[in-house]
Design a protein around this motif. Structure first.
Motif, PDB file in Angstrom:
ATOM      1  N   GLU A  55       0.822  -1.206   0.000  1.00 19.13           N
ATOM      2  CA  GLU A  55       0.000   0.000   0.000  1.00 19.13           C
ATOM      3  C   GLU A  55       0.854   1.252   0.000  1.00 19.13           C
ATOM      4  OE1 GLU A  55      -3.000   0.780   3.023  1.00 19.13           O
ATOM      5  OE2 GLU A  55      -3.862  -1.183   2.568  1.00 19.13           O
ATOM      6  N   LEU A  56       0.397   2.251  -0.759  1.00 16.91           N
ATOM      7  CA  LEU A  56       1.085   3.540  -0.754  1.00 16.91           C
ATOM      8  C   LEU A  56       0.736   4.286   0.523  1.00 16.91           C
ATOM      9  CD1 LEU A  56       0.504   4.687  -4.440  1.00 16.91           C
ATOM     10  CD2 LEU A  56       2.594   3.748  -3.450  1.00 16.91           C
ATOM     11  N   THR A  57       1.742   4.788   1.181  1.00 15.36           N
ATOM     12  CA  THR A  57       1.568   5.577   2.392  1.00 15.36           C
ATOM     13  C   THR A  57       2.478   6.795   2.306  1.00 15.36           C
ATOM     14  OG1 THR A  57       3.257   4.265   3.519  1.00 15.36           O
ATOM     15  CG2 THR A  57       0.995   3.622   3.883  1.00 15.36           C
ATOM     16  N   PRO A  58       2.184   7.881   2.948  1.00 15.35           N
ATOM     17  CA  PRO A  58       1.109   8.083   3.913  1.00 15.35           C
ATOM     18  C   PRO A  58      -0.238   8.223   3.212  1.00 15.35           C
ATOM     19  CG  PRO A  58       2.314  10.124   3.607  1.00 15.35           C
ATOM     20  CD  PRO A  58       3.015   9.075   2.789  1.00 15.35           C
ATOM     21  N   GLU A  59      -1.303   7.929   3.970  1.00 12.74           N
ATOM     22  CA  GLU A  59      -2.644   8.037   3.412  1.00 12.74           C
ATOM     23  C   GLU A  59      -2.994   9.503   3.224  1.00 12.74           C
ATOM     24  OE1 GLU A  59      -5.808   7.762   7.001  1.00 12.74           O
ATOM     25  OE2 GLU A  59      -4.788   5.890   6.535  1.00 12.74           O
ATOM     26  N   TRP A 110       7.302  15.810  -6.706  1.00 11.12           N
ATOM     27  CA  TRP A 110       6.688  15.887  -5.380  1.00 11.12           C
ATOM     28  C   TRP A 110       6.113  14.530  -4.973  1.00 11.12           C
ATOM     29  CZ3 TRP A 110       1.852  15.140  -3.240  1.00 11.12           C
ATOM     30  CH2 TRP A 110       1.698  15.587  -1.925  1.00 11.12           C
ATOM     31  N   LEU A 111       5.431  13.862  -5.907  1.00 10.79           N
ATOM     32  CA  LEU A 111       4.838  12.550  -5.609  1.00 10.79           C
ATOM     33  C   LEU A 111       5.913  11.499  -5.318  1.00 10.79           C
ATOM     34  CD1 LEU A 111       1.909  12.559  -8.188  1.00 10.79           C
ATOM     35  CD2 LEU A 111       1.729  12.730  -5.691  1.00 10.79           C
ATOM     36  N   ILE A 112       7.038  11.577  -6.028  1.00 14.80           N
ATOM     37  CA  ILE A 112       8.144  10.644  -5.763  1.00 14.80           C
ATOM     38  C   ILE A 112       8.709  10.898  -4.366  1.00 14.80           C
ATOM     39  CG2 ILE A 112      10.510  10.011  -6.403  1.00 14.80           C
ATOM     40  CD1 ILE A 112       9.662  10.442  -9.339  1.00 14.80           C
ATOM     41  N   LYS A 113       8.879  12.161  -3.992  1.00 14.28           N
ATOM     42  CA  LYS A 113       9.373  12.468  -2.640  1.00 14.28           C
ATOM     43  C   LYS A 113       8.426  11.933  -1.579  1.00 14.28           C
ATOM     44  CE  LYS A 113      11.965  16.641  -3.674  1.00 14.28           C
ATOM     45  NZ  LYS A 113      11.922  18.102  -3.681  1.00 14.28           N
ATOM     46  N   ARG A 114       7.140  12.052  -1.824  1.00 20.32           N
ATOM     47  CA  ARG A 114       6.140  11.647  -0.820  1.00 20.32           C
ATOM     48  C   ARG A 114       5.917  10.137  -0.776  1.00 20.32           C
ATOM     49  NH1 ARG A 114       2.409  14.070   2.495  1.00 20.32           N
ATOM     50  NH2 ARG A 114       0.408  13.014   2.725  1.00 20.32           N
ATOM     51  N   TYR A 115       5.838   9.494  -1.961  1.00 24.82           N
ATOM     52  CA  TYR A 115       5.463   8.073  -2.009  1.00 24.82           C
ATOM     53  C   TYR A 115       6.579   7.153  -2.505  1.00 24.82           C
ATOM     54  CZ  TYR A 115       0.852   9.903  -1.146  1.00 24.82           C
ATOM     55  OH  TYR A 115      -0.224  10.534  -0.573  1.00 24.82           O
TER      56      TYR A 115
END
Length: 149
Positions: A55-59, A110-115
């Motif tokens: 699962e991808l996190t954080p939610e 940004w999405l790569i940094k987060r997920y």
């Protein structure tokens, strides 16, 4: 007297070298939309998982969940899709021995940094599915054509 296996040897030589690699690269290129669909729709949207199958996190934050609910979109998992621009920017980059999936949308870094980088790529199950349903039959067809079977 002709050697009994001379024809077989000649046939095998036709599929040696870079033939197999070139055919597979061509198959991947011709079916890149299926690869992208497996990554975006099957993994990210329907299941909310990365290439590792987790699962991808954080939610999502509560306000973002409410926004997704108001738009009648799933909020119980991270899908990385609101308007679809990120998914539309996905591309398959074909190398010598592998392919990579990337996106060109402005939110990508940004999405790569987060997920993490795992938002790109197929799970082992989806990679096996792609090999069995797409690569294997197309490769066998090309080999048969090459050796004139």
């Amino acid at each position: 007297m002709a050697l009994p296996f001379a024809g077989l040897k000649k046939t095998i030589n036709r599929v040696k070298g870079d033939f197999i690699v070139d055919v597979i690269k061509s198959i991947v290129e011709e079916n890149s939309n299926e690869i992208i669909d497996l990554n975006t729709n099957e993994q990210l949207f329907k299941r909310g998982v990365g290439s590792d199958g987790k699962e991808l996190t954080p939610e999502y934050s509560n306000p973002y969940k409410k926004l997704k609910q108001a738009l009648n979109q799933p909020s119980d998992r991270v899908t990385l899709r609101l308007e679809g621009d990120f998914y539309k920017s996905f591309e398959v980059i074909i190398g010598q021995q592998q392919f990579l999936i990337n996106a060109t949308d402005k939110k990508t870094s940004w999405l790569i940094k987060r997920y993490g980088q795992r938002v790109f790529g197929l799970t082992s199950d989806n990679l096996s599915l792609f090999r069995e349903i797409v690569v294997k039959p197309d490769l066998l067809k090309e080999i048969r054509k090459q050796i004139k079977l």
